[in-house]
Design an enzyme around this catalytic site. Structure first.
Site, short mmCIF file in Angstrom:
data_model
loop_
_atom_site.label_atom_id
_atom_site.label_comp_id
_atom_site.label_asym_id
_atom_site.label_seq_id
_atom_site.Cartn_x
_atom_site.Cartn_y
_atom_site.Cartn_z
N ILE A 149 0.83 -1.20 0.00
CA ILE A 149 0.00 0.00 0.00
C ILE A 149 0.87 1.25 0.00
O ILE A 149 0.57 2.23 -0.68
CB ILE A 149 -0.91 0.02 1.25
CG1 ILE A 149 -1.57 -1.33 1.48
CG2 ILE A 149 -1.94 1.13 1.14
CD1 ILE A 149 -2.33 -1.88 0.31
N GLU A 150 1.93 1.23 0.78
CA GLU A 150 2.74 2.42 0.96
C GLU A 150 3.59 2.75 -0.26
O GLU A 150 3.67 3.91 -0.67
CB GLU A 150 3.65 2.23 2.18
CG GLU A 150 2.92 2.25 3.51
CD GLU A 150 2.44 3.65 3.88
OE1 GLU A 150 2.81 4.61 3.20
OE2 GLU A 150 1.68 3.76 4.85
#
Length: 469
Positions: A149-150
């Site tokens: 996600i990051e």
């Protein structure tokens, strides 16, 4: 006796004592998923001839007991899994959420197999280390999927908010967790340092909120923001779980946990979504090598028999073409290449580093002048020091320059590496600077030299062509 050994011995004794009952339960369970649960006192119930005929022999009971003991023993060994994905699945511990946002993100990933393939390929270098560190701390293993996600597992990822690395630390938070950020090194991008910092931060947030979903929201939004949202719902008599607070969150945070849940679902059963994952061996991908003397990145890659890109993928924290050696300096190499590096280093008969530093003391010391002084080109100096075009260095700046015969055997000191800075200003021709000074004194100003060629309309006045720079 060691506590684990005592527990294993006690468990073995208990299983052996219950072998007949366990064995019968095992046999019955194999026959039918709907078989009734065995009584807690089977000896008091008369057995029919049909049931008696099905009872296993002593040898079979012992074999099944051995197998059960092996399974119980294996269940405490994370290395029992064939690959890292299985190891992650076995450690899922964050409660699931199931809403439309999760479905939307699952669909996004499932319809972009190329993106998933690139991300998992990058992850294969780092994810074993992340999972191992999570298990050491007793943390849920699905947190190893957070870099999906990051940063899409790209350690060079850099956001518009100046967040960097796999875990996307902004500068201030990075400093809070001792991630060094200097001209030569940015630990926010370092695999080991940033992972340690991220897991420490997540642990702190979990201790603060007692809930992993809220801890994740705080990782994205900030703990103060989550605390204020909790207090607001409390004042209204509303629940304070993640989904109950979601309406108070910005869109990015509201989608943050659902995105992780979506990746978690896909990793749990990729075939369900028509996807496949690369095999990632359940063993370390890299090992750390101490480096106490300076070494050029190109030389280090050559000694390790790696491409420069692969070397940088494991060592993305180094900002310059030279790695500053020191007691705490480590480079990461694939297991098999570490041995090659050590062997080749012992046989290397040349300088390990070709760079040293030079401090700008005169504002008129131009890049072109420095390049001539150190026998290189302005483009090489700009590239090595990340100096933008049409910018010059102000006095007090420290830059990398090629070594000379006088500095060939000298390393860059840690003090210089930790304190070096670069300050830029617009690089204007001397004639323009003279005009500025004359104007300030009320003197005659010469026509300025144009640094950009005027755009000339060609042809029949195409408005789109005129607007395009």
């Amino acid at each position: 006796m060691h506590e684990n050994s005592f527990k294993s011995t006690a468990l073995a004794a208990m299983v052996l004592a219950l072998a007949p009952a366990l064995s019968q339960a095992y046999e019955t369970g194999v026959e039918s998923d709907n078989a009734p649960v065995a009584s807690s006192a089977p000896a008091l119930i008369p057995l029919t001839a049909q049931v008696t005929a099905k009872l296993p022999t002593l040898d079979n009971r012992l074999q099944k007991t051995d197998r059960l003991m092996k399974n119980l023993s294996d269940s405490s060994d994370p290395l029992r899994e064939a690959d890292v994905w299985g190891r992650i699945r076995s450690g899922y511990a964050i409660p699931d959420i199931n809403n439309q946002l999760v479905a939307n993100h699952v669909n996004w990933y499932a319809t972009r197999p190329d993106h998933l393939a690139r991300t998992t390929a990058r992850a294969s270098r780092y994810i074993f280390h992340v999972v191992q560190e999570l298990e050491k701390r007793g943390m849920p293993t699905e947190l190893a999927l957070l870099p999906f996600i990051e940063s899409a597992f790209n350690p060079q990822a850099f956001s518009s908010a100046s967040a960097a690395g796999l875990w996307q630390f902004v500068p201030a938070t990075g400093r809070d967790f001792n991630l060094k950020q200097t001209m030569f090194k940015d630990d926010r991008r370092g695999v080991i340092a940033s992972t340690d910092a991220a897991l420490t931060y997540l642990q702190r947030l979990y201790d603060m909120f007692g809930d992993w979903q809220l801890a994740l929201a705080a990782y994205n939004w900030g703990e103060g923001s989550v605390q204020r949202a909790i207090k607001k719902n409390q004042s209204l008599g509303k629940p304070t779980d993640f989904e109950s607070l979601a309406d108070l969150m910005p869109a990015e945070t509201r989608n943050y946990v659902p995105k992780l849940q979506a990746v978690k679902n896909i990793i749990a059963n990729p075939a369900q979504y028509g996807l496949s994952l690369p095999v990632v061996d359940n063993q370390p991908y890299f090992t750390a090598i101490d480096k106490t003397s300076d070494i050029d990145i190109t030389v280090a890659a050559q000694l390790a028999e790696l491409s420069t890109d692969e070397f940088k993928a494991l060592n993305p924290q180094f900002n310059r073409p030279v790695i500053i050696g020191g007691e705490k300096t480590k480079i990461l190499l694939p297991q098999e290449n570490a041995a090659k590096f050590t062997t080749n280093l012992a046989q290397w008969g040349h300088a390990l580093s070709s760079w040293t530093t030079h401090k700008i003391t005169n504002a008129r010391e131009r890049i072109e002048t420095l390049a001539s002084k150190f026998g290189t080109t302005a483009d090489v100096l700009r590239q090595a020091n990340n100096i933008p075009q049409r910018m010059r260095l102000r006095a007090g700046s420290t830059i990398l320059v090629p070594k000379t015969s006088a500095t060939m055997n000298m390393n860059i000191t840690q003090e210089i590496a930790d304190n070096a800075t670069m300050l830029f200003e617009a690089d204007r021709p001397e004639r323009v600077l003279k005009n500025v000074r004359r104007a300030a004194k009320g003197g005659k100003v010469e026509a300025p030299i144009s640094l950009v060629k005027p755009r000339i309309q060609r042809g029949g006045g195409n408005s789109r062509a005129k607007a395009r720079h």
